[in-house]
Design a protein around this motif. Structure first.
Motif, PDB file in Angstrom:
ATOM      1  N   CYS A   1       1.009  -1.380  -0.338  1.00  0.00           N
ATOM      2  CA  CYS A   1      -0.135  -0.077  -0.286  1.00  0.00           C
ATOM      3  C   CYS A   1       0.705   1.380   0.089  1.00  0.00           C
ATOM      4  O   CYS A   1       0.043   2.316  -0.621  1.00  0.00           O
ATOM      5  N   GLU A   2       1.796   1.021   0.170  1.00  0.00           N
ATOM      6  CA  GLU A   2       3.310   2.461  -0.268  1.00  0.00           C
ATOM      7  C   GLU A   2       3.797   1.741  -1.423  1.00  0.00           C
ATOM      8  O   GLU A   2       4.228   3.030  -1.562  1.00  0.00           O
ATOM      9  N   ASP A   3       4.692   1.628  -1.224  1.00  0.00           N
ATOM     10  CA  ASP A   3       4.981   0.873  -2.930  1.00  0.00           C
ATOM     11  C   ASP A   3       4.381   0.869  -3.740  1.00  0.00           C
ATOM     12  O   ASP A   3       4.788   1.289  -5.547  1.00  0.00           O
ATOM     13  N   TYR A   4       2.851   0.735  -3.751  1.00  0.00           N
ATOM     14  CA  TYR A   4       2.082   0.608  -5.009  1.00  0.00           C
ATOM     15  C   TYR A   4       0.694   0.492  -4.693  1.00  0.00           C
ATOM     16  O   TYR A   4       0.514   1.078  -3.199  1.00  0.00           O
ATOM     17  N   SER A   5      -0.593   0.303  -5.593  1.00  0.00           N
ATOM     18  CA  SER A   5      -1.156   1.129  -5.123  1.00  0.00           C
ATOM     19  C   SER A   5      -2.039  -0.255  -5.009  1.00  0.00           C
ATOM     20  O   SER A   5      -2.592  -1.056  -6.719  1.00  0.00           O
ATOM     21  N   CYS A   6      -2.600  -0.425  -4.070  1.00  0.00           N
ATOM     22  CA  CYS A   6      -3.481  -1.863  -3.576  1.00  0.00           C
ATOM     23  C   CYS A   6      -4.680  -1.297  -2.845  1.00  0.00           C
ATOM     24  O   CYS A   6      -4.597  -1.418  -1.587  1.00  0.00           O
ATOM     25  N   SER A   7      -5.447  -0.765  -3.850  1.00  0.00           N
ATOM     26  CA  SER A   7      -6.446  -0.025  -2.876  1.00  0.00           C
ATOM     27  C   SER A   7      -7.988  -0.538  -2.153  1.00  0.00           C
ATOM     28  O   SER A   7      -8.429   0.165  -1.598  1.00  0.00           O
ATOM     29  N   GLU A   8      -7.596  -1.837  -2.839  1.00  0.00           N
ATOM     30  CA  GLU A   8      -8.490  -3.092  -2.407  1.00  0.00           C
ATOM     31  C   GLU A   8      -8.303  -3.722  -0.349  1.00  0.00           C
ATOM     32  O   GLU A   8      -9.301  -2.976   0.103  1.00  0.00           O
ATOM     33  N   PHE A   9      -6.881  -2.675  -0.861  1.00  0.00           N
ATOM     34  CA  PHE A   9      -6.304  -3.333   0.550  1.00  0.00           C
ATOM     35  C   PHE A   9      -6.599  -2.738   1.687  1.00  0.00           C
ATOM     36  O   PHE A   9      -7.465  -2.234   3.016  1.00  0.00           O
ATOM     37  N   GLU A  10      -6.073  -0.755   1.708  1.00  0.00           N
ATOM     38  CA  GLU A  10      -7.172  -0.079   1.850  1.00  0.00           C
ATOM     39  C   GLU A  10      -8.061   0.412   2.231  1.00  0.00           C
ATOM     40  O   GLU A  10      -8.483   1.099   3.512  1.00  0.00           O
ATOM     41  N   ASN A  11      -8.793  -0.323   1.710  1.00  0.00           N
ATOM     42  CA  ASN A  11     -10.630   0.161   1.109  1.00  0.00           C
ATOM     43  C   ASN A  11     -10.992  -1.073   3.040  1.00  0.00           C
ATOM     44  O   ASN A  11     -11.781  -1.047   3.777  1.00  0.00           O
ATOM     45  N   LEU A  12      -9.763  -1.981   3.277  1.00  0.00           N
ATOM     46  CA  LEU A  12     -10.362  -2.754   4.771  1.00  0.00           C
ATOM     47  C   LEU A  12      -9.764  -1.685   5.965  1.00  0.00           C
ATOM     48  O   LEU A  12      -9.744  -1.699   6.830  1.00  0.00           O
ATOM     49  N   TRP A  13      -7.527  -1.656   5.353  1.00  0.00           N
ATOM     50  CA  TRP A  13      -6.707  -0.885   6.413  1.00  0.00           C
ATOM     51  C   TRP A  13      -6.830   0.201   6.913  1.00  0.00           C
ATOM     52  O   TRP A  13      -6.361   0.151   7.777  1.00  0.00           O
ATOM     53  N   SER A  14      -6.789   1.352   5.790  1.00  0.00           N
ATOM     54  CA  SER A  14      -6.468   2.007   5.748  1.00  0.00           C
ATOM     55  C   SER A  14      -7.661   3.284   6.569  1.00  0.00           C
ATOM     56  O   SER A  14      -8.749   3.563   5.787  1.00  0.00           O
ATOM     57  N   ALA A  15      -7.367   3.798   8.010  1.00  0.00           N
ATOM     58  CA  ALA A  15      -8.540   5.100   8.733  1.00  0.00           C
ATOM     59  C   ALA A  15      -8.466   5.872   7.753  1.00  0.00           C
ATOM     60  O   ALA A  15      -7.334   6.765   6.834  1.00  0.00           O
ATOM     61  N   GLY A  16      -9.611   6.307   7.444  1.00  0.00           N
ATOM     62  CA  GLY A  16      -9.983   7.719   6.346  1.00  0.00           C
ATOM     63  C   GLY A  16     -10.372   7.459   5.340  1.00  0.00           C
ATOM     64  O   GLY A  16     -11.019   8.636   4.292  1.00  0.00           O
ATOM     65  N   GLN A  17     -10.098   6.123   4.780  1.00  0.00           N
ATOM     66  CA  GLN A  17     -10.067   6.369   3.741  1.00  0.00           C
ATOM     67  C   GLN A  17     -11.139   4.240   2.816  1.00  0.00           C
ATOM     68  O   GLN A  17     -12.153   4.435   2.458  1.00  0.00           O
TER      69      GLN A  17
ATOM     70  N   PRO B   1     -14.532   2.414   3.764  1.00  0.00           N
ATOM     71  CA  PRO B   1     -15.983   3.392   3.888  1.00  0.00           C
ATOM     72  C   PRO B   1     -16.612   2.573   4.815  1.00  0.00           C
ATOM     73  O   PRO B   1     -15.835   1.746   6.192  1.00  0.00           O
ATOM     74  N   ALA B   2     -17.324   3.346   5.493  1.00  0.00           N
ATOM     75  CA  ALA B   2     -18.186   2.904   6.454  1.00  0.00           C
ATOM     76  C   ALA B   2     -18.398   0.970   6.697  1.00  0.00           C
ATOM     77  O   ALA B   2     -18.362   0.674   8.048  1.00  0.00           O
ATOM     78  N   ILE B   3     -19.491   0.655   5.693  1.00  0.00           N
ATOM     79  CA  ILE B   3     -18.962  -0.627   5.693  1.00  0.00           C
ATOM     80  C   ILE B   3     -17.677  -1.628   5.315  1.00  0.00           C
ATOM     81  O   ILE B   3     -17.498  -1.483   3.875  1.00  0.00           O
ATOM     82  N   PRO B   4     -16.128  -1.931   5.800  1.00  0.00           N
ATOM     83  CA  PRO B   4     -15.061  -2.105   4.649  1.00  0.00           C
ATOM     84  C   PRO B   4     -15.566  -3.025   3.703  1.00  0.00           C
ATOM     85  O   PRO B   4     -16.082  -3.938   3.684  1.00  0.00           O
ATOM     86  N   THR B   5     -15.035  -2.879   3.064  1.00  0.00           N
ATOM     87  CA  THR B   5     -15.798  -3.393   1.067  1.00  0.00           C
ATOM     88  C   THR B   5     -13.935  -3.957   0.340  1.00  0.00           C
ATOM     89  O   THR B   5     -14.174  -2.774   0.271  1.00  0.00           O
ATOM     90  N   ALA B   6     -14.366  -5.555  -0.126  1.00  0.00           N
ATOM     91  CA  ALA B   6     -13.280  -5.323  -0.894  1.00  0.00           C
ATOM     92  C   ALA B   6     -13.530  -6.999  -1.615  1.00  0.00           C
ATOM     93  O   ALA B   6     -14.492  -7.941  -1.223  1.00  0.00           O
ATOM     94  N   GLY B   7     -13.408  -6.366  -2.870  1.00  0.00           N
ATOM     95  CA  GLY B   7     -13.463  -7.378  -4.556  1.00  0.00           C
ATOM     96  C   GLY B   7     -12.057  -7.926  -3.827  1.00  0.00           C
ATOM     97  O   GLY B   7     -10.507  -7.362  -4.377  1.00  0.00           O
ATOM     98  N   PHE B   8     -12.948  -9.354  -4.376  1.00  0.00           N
ATOM     99  CA  PHE B   8     -11.476 -10.205  -4.650  1.00  0.00           C
ATOM    100  C   PHE B   8     -10.975 -10.437  -6.119  1.00  0.00           C
ATOM    101  O   PHE B   8      -9.637 -10.148  -6.237  1.00  0.00           O
ATOM    102  N   GLU B   9     -11.632 -10.275  -6.830  1.00  0.00           N
ATOM    103  CA  GLU B   9     -10.597 -10.119  -7.478  1.00  0.00           C
ATOM    104  C   GLU B   9      -9.649  -8.983  -8.546  1.00  0.00           C
ATOM    105  O   GLU B   9      -8.942  -9.049  -8.796  1.00  0.00           O
ATOM    106  N   ARG B  10     -10.575  -7.806  -8.265  1.00  0.00           N
ATOM    107  CA  ARG B  10      -9.274  -6.529  -8.112  1.00  0.00           C
ATOM    108  C   ARG B  10      -8.424  -6.373  -7.382  1.00  0.00           C
ATOM    109  O   ARG B  10      -7.526  -6.258  -7.697  1.00  0.00           O
ATOM    110  N   ALA B  11      -8.702  -6.561  -5.856  1.00  0.00           N
ATOM    111  CA  ALA B  11      -7.268  -7.334  -4.923  1.00  0.00           C
ATOM    112  C   ALA B  11      -6.308  -8.354  -5.128  1.00  0.00           C
ATOM    113  O   ALA B  11      -5.346  -7.368  -5.302  1.00  0.00           O
ATOM    114  N   GLU B  12      -6.853  -8.899  -6.166  1.00  0.00           N
ATOM    115  CA  GLU B  12      -5.589 -10.001  -6.668  1.00  0.00           C
ATOM    116  C   GLU B  12      -4.885  -9.574  -7.515  1.00  0.00           C
ATOM    117  O   GLU B  12      -3.362  -9.892  -7.676  1.00  0.00           O
TER     118      GLU B  12
END
Length: 261
Positions: free
Chosen positions: A167-183, A185-196
């Motif tokens: 999440c620092e050297d690359y763009s892995c937005s689906e991980f940030e949707n789960l773990w990054s405070a401030g980023q 959503p209210a109900i943390p959600t991630a899609g498998f295919e995009r995260a993969e």
């Protein structure tokens, strides 16, 4: 004819100070609400052995991972370890690689084996691949990994290591949707295919830029659901929470051997 029990079971006795029987691994969870794909440590469905969870009350991602002063984490972590041991767990683990910070303290607190971080596998990986190759430590937020984390699990910080932050050297937005405070959503959600796709692409690029890598160690629990897909692309040994916990269970509940001569 024989029933569904180990043939070696005849007389059963209580284990003083423990409540349950037939337990497997006790796992500490952060005091956070977010989902995990099968393979994530907080998803119990993929384990072939019993799992007992306990929440480290009041300790979230920010306190464990991002705050420099981690002293407030110690007592809640020790309390969770004691609860898991008293429940009857054969070994104790945790869900985040940053729990490595407290490996020594927890191991000294309880009488069962403690596996606080997948980073415990780094010294083994180093010896398996030889000194001319490096072990790649893959985290979501690698800049939060300090020398104390490494030393606590037996890693020499000056040894043959390389580091990657998904999440620092690359763009892995689906991980940030789960773990990054401030980023997230209210109900943390991630899609498998995009995260993969995001994570596999990051690992491919990282390995291509570091041709001296001989193995990868995934530190974060949420990375291991994609370990097989990454390995298919980079063709390297991968050590993860899955490999650690499979080993941990095999140590405390050794399998029987059936065969012939």
């Amino acid at each position: 004819m024989f029933g569904n029990r180990d043939f070696g079971i005849d007389i059963i006795r209580a284990r003083p100070g423990t409540y349950a029987c037939g337990m497997g691994l006790g796992i500490m969870l952060l005091d956070e609400v977010y989902p995990g794909f099968p393979g994530d440590v907080r998803n119990a469905s993929a384990y072939p052995f019993p799992i007992q969870y306990d929440v480290v009350e009041g300790i979230d991602i920010d306190r464990l991972v991002f705050q420099a002063d981690k002293s407030a984490c110690l007592q809640p972590i020790l309390q969770a370890a004691r609860r898991l041991e008293r429940m009857g767990c054969r070994a104790i683990a945790a869900e985040c690689g940053n729990f490595a910070f407290f490996q020594k303290e927890v191991a000294a607190e309880v009488s069962v084996p403690v596996f606080m971080s997948s980073l415990l596998q780094v010294p083994l990986a180093q010896r398996l691949i030889g000194s001319t190759k490096r072990v790649g430590i893959v985290c979501a937020f690698v800049r939060q990994l300090t020398e104390h984390h490494l030393v606590s699990v037996g890693i020499d910080p000056a040894s043959n290591l390389a580091f990657m932050g998904a999440c620092e050297d690359y763009s892995c937005s689906e991980f940030e949707n789960l773990w990054s405070a401030g980023q997230r959503p209210a109900i943390p959600t991630a899609g498998f295919e995009r995260a993969e796709a995001e994570f596999v692409g990051a690992c491919k690029d990282y390995v291509s830029k570091n041709p001296d890598l001989g193995a990868l160690v995934f530190s974060c629990t949420g990375l291991q659901p994609f370990a097989r897909s990454v390995q298919h692309e980079v063709r390297l040994p991968i050590f993860s929470w899955s490999t650690l916990l499979d080993y941990a269970f095999s140590v405390v509940v050794h399998r029987e051997h059936y065969g012939h001569v």
